[in-house]
Design a protein around this motif. Sequence first.
Motif, PDB file in Angstrom:
ATOM      1  N   PHE A   8      23.949  43.216  43.795  1.00  0.00           N
ATOM      2  CA  PHE A   8      25.286  43.054  44.362  1.00  0.00           C
ATOM      3  C   PHE A   8      25.615  44.209  45.299  1.00  0.00           C
ATOM      4  O   PHE A   8      26.158  44.024  46.377  1.00  0.00           O
ATOM      5  CB  PHE A   8      26.330  42.994  43.241  1.00  0.00           C
ATOM      6  N   TYR A  30      32.359  43.540  52.345  1.00  0.00           N
ATOM      7  CA  TYR A  30      31.301  42.918  51.551  1.00  0.00           C
ATOM      8  C   TYR A  30      30.796  41.692  52.290  1.00  0.00           C
ATOM      9  O   TYR A  30      31.591  40.928  52.858  1.00  0.00           O
ATOM     10  CB  TYR A  30      31.826  42.524  50.167  1.00  0.00           C
ATOM     11  N   CYS A 136      33.660  31.972  44.850  1.00  0.00           N
ATOM     12  CA  CYS A 136      34.989  32.541  44.605  1.00  0.00           C
ATOM     13  C   CYS A 136      35.564  32.030  43.294  1.00  0.00           C
ATOM     14  O   CYS A 136      35.585  30.824  43.050  1.00  0.00           O
ATOM     15  CB  CYS A 136      35.944  32.183  45.742  1.00  0.00           C
ATOM     16  N   ILE A 144      41.546  39.411  34.113  1.00  0.00           N
ATOM     17  CA  ILE A 144      40.123  39.219  34.407  1.00  0.00           C
ATOM     18  C   ILE A 144      39.465  40.584  34.456  1.00  0.00           C
ATOM     19  O   ILE A 144      39.854  41.444  35.252  1.00  0.00           O
ATOM     20  CB  ILE A 144      39.944  38.518  35.775  1.00  0.00           C
ATOM     21  N   CYS A 146      36.517  42.885  35.585  1.00  0.00           N
ATOM     22  CA  CYS A 146      35.557  42.777  36.681  1.00  0.00           C
ATOM     23  C   CYS A 146      35.117  44.169  37.141  1.00  0.00           C
ATOM     24  O   CYS A 146      35.570  45.192  36.631  1.00  0.00           O
ATOM     25  CB  CYS A 146      36.134  41.967  37.835  1.00  0.00           C
ATOM     26  N   VAL A 171      33.653  50.846  40.182  1.00  0.00           N
ATOM     27  CA  VAL A 171      34.672  50.999  39.141  1.00  0.00           C
ATOM     28  C   VAL A 171      34.698  49.709  38.331  1.00  0.00           C
ATOM     29  O   VAL A 171      34.408  48.629  38.845  1.00  0.00           O
ATOM     30  CB  VAL A 171      36.084  51.260  39.712  1.00  0.00           C
ATOM     31  N   LEU A 175      41.909  43.066  36.091  1.00  0.00           N
ATOM     32  CA  LEU A 175      42.982  42.632  36.980  1.00  0.00           C
ATOM     33  C   LEU A 175      44.060  41.978  36.129  1.00  0.00           C
ATOM     34  O   LEU A 175      43.781  41.087  35.338  1.00  0.00           O
ATOM     35  CB  LEU A 175      42.431  41.617  37.985  1.00  0.00           C
ATOM     36  N   PHE A 188      45.389  46.639  39.277  1.00  0.00           N
ATOM     37  CA  PHE A 188      44.059  46.718  38.692  1.00  0.00           C
ATOM     38  C   PHE A 188      43.985  48.011  37.883  1.00  0.00           C
ATOM     39  O   PHE A 188      44.265  49.095  38.398  1.00  0.00           O
ATOM     40  CB  PHE A 188      42.995  46.726  39.797  1.00  0.00           C
ATOM     41  N   TRP A 206      38.390  50.388  50.651  1.00  0.00           N
ATOM     42  CA  TRP A 206      38.397  48.995  50.191  1.00  0.00           C
ATOM     43  C   TRP A 206      37.159  48.717  49.353  1.00  0.00           C
ATOM     44  O   TRP A 206      36.091  49.211  49.613  1.00  0.00           O
ATOM     45  CB  TRP A 206      38.375  48.111  51.435  1.00  0.00           C
ATOM     46  N   ARG A 207      37.286  47.976  48.344  1.00  0.00           N
ATOM     47  CA  ARG A 207      36.112  47.577  47.589  1.00  0.00           C
ATOM     48  C   ARG A 207      36.272  46.136  47.109  1.00  0.00           C
ATOM     49  O   ARG A 207      37.357  45.617  47.037  1.00  0.00           O
ATOM     50  CB  ARG A 207      35.839  48.514  46.436  1.00  0.00           C
ATOM     51  N   CYS A 208      35.159  45.555  46.773  1.00  0.00           N
ATOM     52  CA  CYS A 208      35.125  44.150  46.432  1.00  0.00           C
ATOM     53  C   CYS A 208      34.846  44.001  44.947  1.00  0.00           C
ATOM     54  O   CYS A 208      34.089  44.793  44.388  1.00  0.00           O
ATOM     55  CB  CYS A 208      34.011  43.516  47.240  1.00  0.00           C
ATOM     56  N   PHE A 209      35.485  43.038  44.299  1.00  0.00           N
ATOM     57  CA  PHE A 209      35.366  42.927  42.853  1.00  0.00           C
ATOM     58  C   PHE A 209      34.656  41.650  42.433  1.00  0.00           C
ATOM     59  O   PHE A 209      34.935  40.575  42.945  1.00  0.00           O
ATOM     60  CB  PHE A 209      36.753  42.958  42.210  1.00  0.00           C
ATOM     61  N   PHE A 210      33.750  41.820  41.495  1.00  0.00           N
ATOM     62  CA  PHE A 210      33.033  40.680  40.923  1.00  0.00           C
ATOM     63  C   PHE A 210      33.226  40.661  39.437  1.00  0.00           C
ATOM     64  O   PHE A 210      33.335  41.704  38.798  1.00  0.00           O
ATOM     65  CB  PHE A 210      31.532  40.772  41.205  1.00  0.00           C
ATOM     66  N   ARG A 211      33.253  39.451  38.931  1.00  0.00           N
ATOM     67  CA  ARG A 211      33.285  39.326  37.491  1.00  0.00           C
ATOM     68  C   ARG A 211      31.853  39.202  36.986  1.00  0.00           C
ATOM     69  O   ARG A 211      31.068  38.494  37.552  1.00  0.00           O
ATOM     70  CB  ARG A 211      34.044  38.071  37.116  1.00  0.00           C
TER      71      ARG A 211
END
Lengths: 211, 329
Positions: A8, A30, A136, A144, A146, A171, A175, A188, A206-211
């Motif tokens: 990822f 991302y 998504c 959530i 993540c 991190v 959420l 968050f 900025w950062r992108c979050f995944f579960r």
Amino acid sequence: MARSWDDFDAYAAEVRVDLGNGRIRSGSGYVIGPCRILTALHVLIGQEAIETGTKVVLPHEIQVRTHGDFVVRSDTVADRGFTRVRDETGGDYRWQPANQIWPREGAEIPRYDVAILEVPEDKALEHVGNAPRVFCLGPSDEDISCRGTGFAKWAEVRTQQGRDLPNPYTVTGFLTAGAERYRASRPFTVLNGAPDNAEEWQGLFWRCFFR
Amino acid sequence: MVGLASEVRRTSVNNGLWMTRLADLRDDIELQDFWTAADLTPPSSGNLLAGNNATDPILGPIRCSHLPNHDPCAYLHQFDRATQVDEVFDILQPLDQASDRSDPDDPRLPPIFFISGRLRDLPHEMVRRLRDEVAEALLGDRVSKTQSLQWRSKEHASNGVLWLQRDIVRHLTGSRQIVDLSGLTKQAQGQDWTLEIDVCQTDARDIDALVRFLSVFAGFGASRSPPALYIILFAGETNTLAREDARIQRFLQDLAQHSASFADRVILIRDVFLDNCTYTHIRPWVECWEQVCKETAGPYADYLEITFGNTKPYPLRRVKEALTTALAR
């Protein structure tokens, strides 16, 4: 085959905007699919434009670089010696040109702080041109948990000559789904530590979050 | 993907970060071209990964490095329903009245929509579309969510209507006491309810009960943002299109014959029939799968060649026996 979180992180992207006069604004993005990068609009047009709600004015020049493309070129992230990095990269730091395709020039500032960049197909490197499309997550009434990947200010790495090297930082937390929104966003809560000084959050890109 | 961090506010160490959730962008009509630019399909409510069953977070339950999105519903909701929307628009605002530019504050009668289709035709998606594309414009402000009512066929003869009335009152006031809906006109403004009825489970008593319930619902009367009722009619698990299904047609005809008690106090929209989707609507999904098949077939062919390339002819019967044995373990 199961994916590791390293897979990822490979698609985490740095975004660099040329403001003229040698000034640079940078943030994270991302790769969400082939040649498409999701980032925050304030990275591209600046927080002030977001706050004042003026129309979108496209930046002069945008460049992106994924962590994966850089690591492919130079497996020396742990070694910060400028000469060695330069030799292994051949002086190519894997920046690729990008165009802002949403929101477009002259559009109203959208309610959500998001933007889409496109890298021309013939300029795209492996982790941009052949990126898988993301999936998504749908709406949920529950919190959530993540994990987010991005390039945090406090985790910056520089060579002895001051050149930035990509160093994705993660991190984890959750959420809060049902809480009151602030400007269409949700709180968050970070669970894996944070900078000692709360003000350092201001440097968090900025950062992108995944579960 | 869940979303992106977009805001930093100075609160305390762990709570300074705010996040934009991508699912929140899903229903915003102004953001439809965002999804086009992103070359992504908006997440459907079925895309929620629950609890510990979460699988590959980036690709969904099926692990394939080139699979953009396996969920066909994410594409099916793009069904072309423009004709139905236009028809509803014409009923709620006939052309000869459209030019009158009536005052938006004028009271309007509560509409009752009959949406007929198979459940696989996604009738609730039609409800969402009518709410977004018609109701906002012609019926005034709507509340954010629809409420579901449950049709109780077994109880229609006795207190089924009272159950529905009680559910509505409870939703509007929080009270369990059943009161006349005409006294709740103000609280009901902008409210939308859905009611599913399987016509295969109904008989004449259901028609009678539904007529009584619609008469009660009509009691809300006219208001600036009248409440709306979306009745979804389906016929079991039939393959027949609702428009051609005799049971649905008969149900609608029977209801029409008994509608005198409420027809002049509501706006009836009876002819929303959901048709088949066509290949055009699911083509992006099909093309996606075709690409996946092409890209995955190659490596598997190579694997088979490496594994079996030098083996002598192997009877398929033995393969089947081996698989059966493996399954039995």
